[in-house]
Scaffold this motif. Sequence first.
Motif, short mmCIF file in Angstrom:
data_model
loop_
_atom_site.label_atom_id
_atom_site.label_comp_id
_atom_site.label_asym_id
_atom_site.label_seq_id
_atom_site.Cartn_x
_atom_site.Cartn_y
_atom_site.Cartn_z
N MET A 6 53.54 9.98 25.07
CA MET A 6 53.44 8.72 25.94
C MET A 6 53.85 7.81 24.90
O MET A 6 54.10 8.14 23.26
CB MET A 6 51.55 8.01 25.59
CG MET A 6 51.17 9.25 24.82
SD MET A 6 49.51 8.27 24.77
CE MET A 6 48.75 9.42 23.66
N PRO A 7 54.50 6.83 25.19
CA PRO A 7 55.49 5.11 23.86
C PRO A 7 54.24 5.48 22.42
O PRO A 7 53.94 3.89 22.56
CB PRO A 7 56.10 4.67 24.79
CG PRO A 7 55.03 4.38 25.91
CD PRO A 7 54.65 6.09 26.50
N LEU A 8 53.72 6.21 21.55
CA LEU A 8 52.93 5.61 20.85
C LEU A 8 53.04 4.79 19.74
O LEU A 8 52.68 3.33 19.67
CB LEU A 8 52.98 6.83 20.01
CG LEU A 8 51.93 8.61 20.63
CD1 LEU A 8 50.99 9.00 19.78
CD2 LEU A 8 50.56 7.41 21.13
N HIS A 9 55.20 4.42 19.64
CA HIS A 9 55.23 3.62 18.62
C HIS A 9 54.96 2.74 19.40
O HIS A 9 54.55 1.11 19.11
CB HIS A 9 56.65 3.41 18.87
CG HIS A 9 57.19 5.15 17.69
ND1 HIS A 9 57.35 5.91 17.58
CD2 HIS A 9 57.11 4.72 16.14
CE1 HIS A 9 56.64 7.10 16.77
NE2 HIS A 9 57.21 6.17 14.86
N GLN A 10 55.19 1.84 20.30
CA GLN A 10 55.41 1.24 21.65
C GLN A 10 53.79 0.84 21.52
O GLN A 10 53.41 -0.39 21.59
CB GLN A 10 56.03 0.97 22.65
CG GLN A 10 56.12 -0.26 23.59
CD GLN A 10 56.37 0.16 25.23
OE1 GLN A 10 56.71 0.57 25.40
NE2 GLN A 10 55.59 -0.88 25.77
N MET A 34 48.54 -2.93 20.63
CA MET A 34 47.62 -2.83 19.92
C MET A 34 47.46 -3.52 18.56
O MET A 34 47.15 -4.92 18.54
CB MET A 34 47.03 -2.22 19.59
CG MET A 34 46.82 -0.93 21.10
SD MET A 34 46.16 0.59 21.28
CE MET A 34 44.24 0.32 20.12
N ALA A 35 48.55 -3.66 18.04
CA ALA A 35 48.68 -4.21 16.45
C ALA A 35 48.43 -5.83 16.75
O ALA A 35 47.89 -6.71 15.80
CB ALA A 35 49.98 -3.77 15.30
N LYS A 36 49.10 -6.27 17.33
CA LYS A 36 49.71 -7.31 17.67
C LYS A 36 48.85 -8.16 18.17
O LYS A 36 48.31 -9.42 17.93
CB LYS A 36 50.84 -7.45 18.82
CG LYS A 36 52.29 -7.28 18.10
CD LYS A 36 53.14 -7.45 18.98
CE LYS A 36 54.65 -6.57 18.26
NZ LYS A 36 55.85 -6.68 19.24
N LEU A 37 47.50 -7.35 19.47
CA LEU A 37 46.31 -7.25 19.69
C LEU A 37 45.33 -7.85 18.46
O LEU A 37 44.04 -8.10 18.90
CB LEU A 37 45.97 -7.06 20.88
CG LEU A 37 47.10 -7.51 22.16
CD1 LEU A 37 46.84 -6.64 23.04
CD2 LEU A 37 46.76 -8.64 22.10
N GLY A 38 45.22 -7.10 17.07
CA GLY A 38 44.24 -7.33 16.65
C GLY A 38 43.36 -5.82 16.57
O GLY A 38 42.18 -6.35 15.79
N MET A 39 43.64 -4.95 17.18
CA MET A 39 42.49 -3.10 17.81
C MET A 39 43.17 -2.68 16.79
O MET A 39 42.17 -1.44 16.48
CB MET A 39 43.61 -3.11 18.81
CG MET A 39 42.60 -4.00 19.91
SD MET A 39 43.10 -3.69 21.73
CE MET A 39 44.52 -4.14 21.83
N ALA A 66 50.11 -1.37 11.11
CA ALA A 66 51.27 -2.39 11.75
C ALA A 66 51.13 -1.71 13.21
O ALA A 66 52.27 -2.74 14.39
CB ALA A 66 52.33 -3.11 11.19
N GLY A 67 51.30 -1.28 13.74
CA GLY A 67 51.51 -0.32 15.04
C GLY A 67 53.53 0.23 14.52
O GLY A 67 53.61 0.99 15.44
N ASP A 68 53.80 0.07 13.43
CA ASP A 68 55.88 0.81 13.22
C ASP A 68 55.39 1.86 12.98
O ASP A 68 56.73 2.93 13.03
CB ASP A 68 56.29 -0.54 11.58
CG ASP A 68 55.88 -1.55 12.25
OD1 ASP A 68 56.26 -1.71 13.64
OD2 ASP A 68 55.98 -2.24 11.41
N ARG A 69 54.29 2.69 12.29
CA ARG A 69 54.97 3.94 11.87
C ARG A 69 53.43 4.64 12.83
O ARG A 69 52.30 4.72 13.02
CB ARG A 69 54.92 4.25 10.32
CG ARG A 69 55.96 3.28 9.97
CD ARG A 69 57.48 4.04 9.91
NE ARG A 69 58.16 3.87 9.39
CZ ARG A 69 59.27 2.65 9.62
NH1 ARG A 69 58.90 2.28 10.85
NH2 ARG A 69 59.96 2.57 9.14
#
Length: 301
Positions: free
Chosen positions: A35-39, A44-49, A116-119
Motif C-alpha cells: 500500500m502507498p504508505l508515503h501517500q 493523514m499528517a495533513k489532517l492532523g492524525m 509529516a508523513g514524508d518519511r
Amino acid sequence: MGLTEEHDAFRAMVRAYVENEIDPHIDEWEAAEMMPLHQIFSDMAKLGMLGLEYEPEYGGQGAGHLYTVILAEEFGRCGNGSLPMALGVQVDMATPSLARFGTPEQKRTYLAPALAGDRVASITVSEPDAGSDVASIRTRARRDGDEWVINGSKTWITNAVQADWLCLLARTSDEGGYAGMSQIIVPTSAPGFSVSKKLDKLGMRASDTALLSFDDCRVPVANTIGETPKQVKISTKFVEVSQENTDELGFDWIVTPFNLNAGNTIFGSGGTVGSGVGRTNADFISPVAGAVIPGIPVAQN
C-alpha cells in the motif's frame, strides 16, 4: 477527563477518512501486497492524525492521550489490519524513543519528516535466530572512528520495504543482556544495507514485511539514540508504548497470521518485559476471546 465536542469531531473526521479513503482500496492493496504508505501518511499528517502526542516543534499535535485512543478505535474499524499495523509501527514503535531521547538534530532530521508523513519509519528488532527475544539479539555495531559498522540480520520487519529509515536495535558492546545494546537510526540509503527478501504472509498482505541484511553497513555514531545509562530504557521502550496502547483498547496482545512455521520464543531467555516471558507463539492469547490460538504466530518487529 471525559470526551468533549472536540473529541467527537475528531472521531467523526477519522471515521470518515477510514470509510472514504482507506476501505475502498483495501482489496486492491491486499492483491498488490503493498500500500502507498508515503501517500497515506502524508494525507493523514495533513489532517492532523500523525504524532498526536508528540511535540508541535517537530510536527506533532501536542494532543492528549484520548485522541490516540480514538484514532486506534476508529482505525480498528478498517476492513483489514494492514494499515493499522503499519501506522502503529510509524507512530508507536519506530519513533517514541527518538522523540524521548533523541537530540534536537536527530528529531529535525528523522522525527519531523516521519510525523509529516514524508518519511516512512520501521522498528528493527526481531532476528532469525532470536525471534523477539530482545536479550538474545546478535546484530552488532562496531565502532570505527565516527561511524558504526553494522553486521547482522533482522526479520519480520513491518514497513521495511518502503522505509526511509530504521530504528535499529544492535549490540554495541560485549555486555550481556540489555546493557550492551543501543538504538541506532539507519537510513535505508546507507551503504551495506539491503532488503534481502519481502516475506509472504497469510494475512495483512498489504503491510510489507521483510528480511533485512546489514553487511558492513556504515552510519554515523551521531545516529545513536540516547546515552549509555539510558540504553535499557531505550531498548524496551517500543514494547512499553505498544503494550500501553493495546491495553487501552482491552487487548492483551496483537496477533497476526504471517507464517505458520514460525514457533519463535517471545521474550524467552533473559526477557523481562511484558507478560509473554518464555512463551512461544503457540501459547499466545486471542485479544478477542482470551482463548489460546494454537500455532498462530504473533506479529513481530
